[in-house]
Design a protein around this motif. Structure first.
Motif, PDB file in Angstrom:
ATOM      1  N   ILE A 153     -26.813  -0.340  11.983  1.00 58.38           N
ATOM      2  CA  ILE A 153     -27.073   0.661  13.026  1.00 58.38           C
ATOM      3  C   ILE A 153     -26.400   1.971  12.643  1.00 58.38           C
ATOM      4  CG2 ILE A 153     -26.662   1.288  15.445  1.00 58.38           C
ATOM      5  CD1 ILE A 153     -26.831  -1.703  16.123  1.00 58.38           C
ATOM      6  N   GLU A 154     -27.223   3.013  12.488  1.00 59.93           N
ATOM      7  CA  GLU A 154     -26.696   4.368  12.316  1.00 59.93           C
ATOM      8  C   GLU A 154     -26.982   5.147  13.600  1.00 59.93           C
ATOM      9  OE1 GLU A 154     -26.922   5.100   7.515  1.00 59.93           O
ATOM     10  OE2 GLU A 154     -28.604   5.801   8.722  1.00 59.93           O
ATOM     11  N   TRP A 155     -26.027   5.940  14.022  1.00 56.57           N
ATOM     12  CA  TRP A 155     -26.265   6.711  15.237  1.00 56.57           C
ATOM     13  C   TRP A 155     -25.536   8.051  15.187  1.00 56.57           C
ATOM     14  CZ3 TRP A 155     -22.340   3.248  14.900  1.00 56.57           C
ATOM     15  CH2 TRP A 155     -21.148   3.473  15.597  1.00 56.57           C
ATOM     16  N   PRO A 207     -17.829   6.739   9.340  1.00 56.19           N
ATOM     17  CA  PRO A 207     -18.534   8.002   9.540  1.00 56.19           C
ATOM     18  C   PRO A 207     -19.602   8.143   8.446  1.00 56.19           C
ATOM     19  CG  PRO A 207     -16.158   8.346   9.201  1.00 56.19           C
ATOM     20  CD  PRO A 207     -16.455   6.948   8.805  1.00 56.19           C
ATOM     21  N   GLU A 208     -20.828   8.424   8.842  1.00 53.93           N
ATOM     22  CA  GLU A 208     -21.933   8.504   7.857  1.00 53.93           C
ATOM     23  C   GLU A 208     -22.187   9.942   7.422  1.00 53.93           C
ATOM     24  OE1 GLU A 208     -24.325   7.800   5.914  1.00 53.93           O
ATOM     25  OE2 GLU A 208     -24.213   5.632   5.683  1.00 53.93           O
ATOM     26  N   TYR A 209     -23.327  10.171   6.784  1.00 49.67           N
ATOM     27  CA  TYR A 209     -23.609  11.428   6.088  1.00 49.67           C
ATOM     28  C   TYR A 209     -23.936  12.595   7.028  1.00 49.67           C
ATOM     29  CZ  TYR A 209     -25.489  14.354   2.345  1.00 49.67           C
ATOM     30  OH  TYR A 209     -25.712  15.367   1.463  1.00 49.67           O
ATOM     31  N   VAL A 259     -30.619  14.296   6.873  1.00 52.76           N
ATOM     32  CA  VAL A 259     -30.645  12.837   6.818  1.00 52.76           C
ATOM     33  C   VAL A 259     -30.777  12.263   8.235  1.00 52.76           C
ATOM     34  CG1 VAL A 259     -29.164  10.852   6.293  1.00 52.76           C
ATOM     35  CG2 VAL A 259     -29.334  12.753   4.678  1.00 52.76           C
ATOM     36  N   GLY A 260     -31.566  11.206   8.361  1.00 48.73           N
ATOM     37  CA  GLY A 260     -31.791  10.618   9.676  1.00 48.73           C
ATOM     38  C   GLY A 260     -30.961   9.372   9.930  1.00 48.73           C
ATOM     39  N   ASN A 261     -31.246   8.730  11.042  1.00 45.56           N
ATOM     40  CA  ASN A 261     -30.603   7.467  11.407  1.00 45.56           C
ATOM     41  C   ASN A 261     -31.489   6.301  10.975  1.00 45.56           C
ATOM     42  OD1 ASN A 261     -28.285   8.479  12.791  1.00 45.56           O
ATOM     43  ND2 ASN A 261     -29.591   8.965  14.553  1.00 45.56           N
ATOM     44  N   GLY A 263     -32.076   2.001  10.239  1.00 52.48           N
ATOM     45  CA  GLY A 263     -31.757   0.700  10.833  1.00 52.48           C
ATOM     46  C   GLY A 263     -32.055  -0.369   9.793  1.00 52.48           C
ATOM     47  N   HIS A 264     -31.463  -0.208   8.600  1.00 50.47           N
ATOM     48  CA  HIS A 264     -31.779  -1.089   7.463  1.00 50.47           C
ATOM     49  C   HIS A 264     -31.659  -2.552   7.870  1.00 50.47           C
ATOM     50  CE1 HIS A 264     -30.208   2.385   4.719  1.00 50.47           C
ATOM     51  NE2 HIS A 264     -31.229   2.743   5.464  1.00 50.47           N
ATOM     52  N   LEU A 265     -32.606  -3.313   7.351  1.00 45.81           N
ATOM     53  CA  LEU A 265     -32.695  -4.714   7.748  1.00 45.81           C
ATOM     54  C   LEU A 265     -32.292  -5.590   6.553  1.00 45.81           C
ATOM     55  CD1 LEU A 265     -35.985  -5.636   9.523  1.00 45.81           C
ATOM     56  CD2 LEU A 265     -34.918  -7.157   7.907  1.00 45.81           C
ATOM     57  N   LEU A 316     -39.997  12.081  10.064  1.00 48.50           N
ATOM     58  CA  LEU A 316     -39.058  13.151   9.720  1.00 48.50           C
ATOM     59  C   LEU A 316     -37.908  12.566   8.904  1.00 48.50           C
ATOM     60  CD1 LEU A 316     -38.891  14.916  13.207  1.00 48.50           C
ATOM     61  CD2 LEU A 316     -40.243  15.605  11.219  1.00 48.50           C
ATOM     62  N   ARG A 317     -37.628  11.291   9.157  1.00 51.50           N
ATOM     63  CA  ARG A 317     -36.558  10.606   8.403  1.00 51.50           C
ATOM     64  C   ARG A 317     -37.030  10.137   7.033  1.00 51.50           C
ATOM     65  NH1 ARG A 317     -35.851   4.705   8.183  1.00 51.50           N
ATOM     66  NH2 ARG A 317     -34.095   4.409   6.786  1.00 51.50           N
ATOM     67  N   LEU A 318     -38.281   9.646   6.964  1.00 55.54           N
ATOM     68  CA  LEU A 318     -38.763   8.998   5.734  1.00 55.54           C
ATOM     69  C   LEU A 318     -39.093  10.033   4.654  1.00 55.54           C
ATOM     70  CD1 LEU A 318     -40.974   6.014   6.993  1.00 55.54           C
ATOM     71  CD2 LEU A 318     -38.659   5.958   6.037  1.00 55.54           C
TER      72      LEU A 318
HETATM   73  N1  GLU Z   1     -29.157   7.474   6.669  1.00 55.03           N
HETATM   74  C1  GLU Z   1     -29.950   6.789   5.677  1.00 55.03           C
HETATM   75  C2  GLU Z   1     -31.262   6.349   6.281  1.00 55.03           C
HETATM   76  O1  GLU Z   1     -31.814   7.066   7.046  1.00 55.03           O
HETATM   77  C3  GLU Z   1     -29.226   5.617   5.072  1.00 55.03           C
HETATM   78  C4  GLU Z   1     -27.914   5.869   4.433  1.00 55.03           C
HETATM   79  C5  GLU Z   1     -27.338   4.566   3.900  1.00 55.03           C
HETATM   80  O2  GLU Z   1     -27.802   4.061   2.879  1.00 55.03           O
HETATM   81  O3  GLU Z   1     -26.489   3.990   4.578  1.00 55.03           O
HETATM   82  O4  GLU Z   1     -31.778   5.320   5.979  1.00 55.03           O
END
Ligand code: GLU
Ligand code: MG
Length: 467
Positions: A153-155, A207-209, A259-261, A263-265, A316-318
């Motif tokens: 989860i990125e937020w 803390p993310e990017y 860079v977006g948020n 939700g890598h699975l 917008l994220r991809l």
């Molecule tokens: N923020 C990136 C995304 O939109 C991922 C960054 C990461 O690899 O944690 O997928």
């Protein structure tokens, strides 16, 4: 663990025997009400709540709610399919007691995910949680396979005092920066405490990017429980933030640029307690089956995007070169390939090896996303697919000829493109069944139409606070 039993009128087997003790325990802990939640086709969490004393009634005969939410768009307008979207009919929401938990971030409340069944007691074909449970059960029965899954989860954390509609990052300083960790020290400590109180095992928090961005990763569970946990953790992140005067967004793109948020699975296949992504004869220790599973997912990524990146804001994220994984390629620890193979560190391969699907965001319904990714993987197993050559580095550097020779494709660049891929995919459609497949198509087309003609900034603004 989820029981993998469908609810029936009268509850899941055994539930009524434990509900009295559970109710007494919740009441003793000051829990006044229970949030019954599910995620709709558009990826929006919808809820009803009941007083704690009504839990027994909810367990035995469910709580009513219209099926119309299956074709709600993210901003609450309604589209229709042949069978969904009408004002007629009702469904029963059945809480899953295995996942019921007192909410540490919302004193006075507990939460449970629900399955939705018809008033006659049949599975509701539009229920995404029931869908995922069916996919997992079929995988066990037909292939002898089980899975472990986790959703990162990125937020984005913004100031609650920001002007209406605007995002003002609550922290300053660099990505992964110590300053950010210090500035939100109290919030993040309370968040960790709330997760611990709810039995959520957190792996990492950092803390993310992007401006104001943070990320949390949690331990892997069976897919239904992993999807439940993704909903619970987001509920917790938001609730704890609010108590600190902060406002959070899980939108794929809080701003049109940057860079977006995600939700890598993360997903691994297991047979009889053995991780099929380690100790095999194939590349990086993959067994032939794990490789076929991964190849099945890789082959269907363009169509899967309609499920894993379901919002106009998802596109917008991809974008390339932002670690969102927008090319159909795989590689070991390669953060620009849509599939990143993770072996884990020496000595832990058999526990930790898994694959990460990157073009997934948190607008996605996690039950639909996991169910469709697993269905694609199982099709790869049935077809004994093999993986192409791996890539290293950023596929964005390939010219068109090189990309074509390597079989590397850019994923859909708009929701409309993704829906076309999805509609042409018989495997995903069959897995979902006609009711859910039509709902996905109708909702995505409706969502795309809703932003027709809007530029990127207005699309980002439109969904900034929706997820
Ligand atoms: N923020 C990136 C995304 O939109 C991922 C960054 C990461 O690899 O944690 O997928
Ligand atoms: Mg990240």
């Amino acid at each position: 663990m989820t029981t993998f039993a469908d609810p029936v009128p009268g509850g899941r087997p055994g539930d009524l025997r434990r509900v009295a003790a559970l109710t007494a325990d919740l009441s003793a802990r000051g829990v006044r009400g229970i949030v019954l939640g599910y995620v709709d086709t558009a990826g929006i969490g919808r809820v009803k709540t009941i007083p704690t004393a009504r839990l027994e009634a909810a367990v035995s005969s469910g709580v009513g709610m219209s099926p119309v939410f299956d074709t709600f768009l993210a901003h609450d307008s309604i589209v229709t399919t042949d069978v969904l979207g009408s004002p007629d009919g009702d469904l029963r929401l059945y809480p899953d007691l295995d996942e019921l938990v007192a909410l540490a971030g919302q004193p006075g409340w507990a939460w449970a995910p629900v399955d939705r069944i018809t008033q006659e007691g049949a599975r509701h074909p539009g229920c995404s949680r029931t869908f995922l449970r069916r996919i997992v059960t079929d995988a066990a029965e037909r292939h002898g396979l089980a899975f472990k899954a986790a959703i990162e989860i990125e937020w984005s954390v913004g100031l609650g005092s920001a002007p209406a509609g605007e995002f003002v990052p609550a922290v300053s300083g660099p990505a992964y920066g110590a300053t950010r960790q210090i500035e939100l020290s109290d919030y993040t400590a309370d968040l960790l405490a709330a997760c611990a109180a709810q039995n959520v095992d957190v792996d990492q928090l950092h803390p993310e990017y992007a401006p104001g961005q943070f990320e949390i990763s949690v331990g892997a569970r069976d897919p239904v429980a992993a999807a439940d946990r993704s909903v619970l953790v987001r509920q917790t992140i938001r609730a704890v933030a609010q108590r600190h005067g902060l406002r959070v967004s899980f939108a794929p793109a809080v701003s049109a640029e940057g860079v977006g948020n995600g939700g890598h699975l993360h997903l691994s296949c297991w047979r009889d307690g053995v991780n099929l992504h380690a100790g095999g004869e194939g590349r990086y220790g993959m067994t032939a089956e794990a490789e076929s599973f991964a190849a099945g997912v890789l082959a269907r990524l363009p169509a899967l995007t309609a499920v894993t990146a379901p919002s106009p804001a998802s596109y917008l994220r991809l974008k390339p070169s932002q670690w969102a994984g927008v090319f159909t390629a795989w590689g070991r620890e390669t953060r620009e390939a849509a599939l990143r193979m993770i072996t884990g560190t020496a000595g832990r391969h058999d526990q930790d090896a898994n694959m990460e699907v990157k073009p997934v965001d948190l607008a996605a319904n996690p039950y639909l996303a996991l169910g469709c990714v697993i269905a694609a993987g199982l099709d790869g197993v049935t077809a004994a697919r093999t993986l192409p050559d791996e890539i290293t580095g950023d596929p964005a550097r390939y010219g068109p000829d090189e990309a074509a020779a390597l079989g590397v494709r850019r994923l859909p660049q708009s929701l409309s493109e993704a829906v076309e891929e999805f509609r042409a995919d018989p495997v995903l459609r069959a897995a979902l069944g006609p009711v859910l497949a039509d709902a996905v198509t109708a909702v995505r087309l409706g969502e795309a139409a809703a932003v027709d003609g809007l530029g990127p900034d207005r699309v980002a603004a439109a969904y900034r606070w929706t997820y």
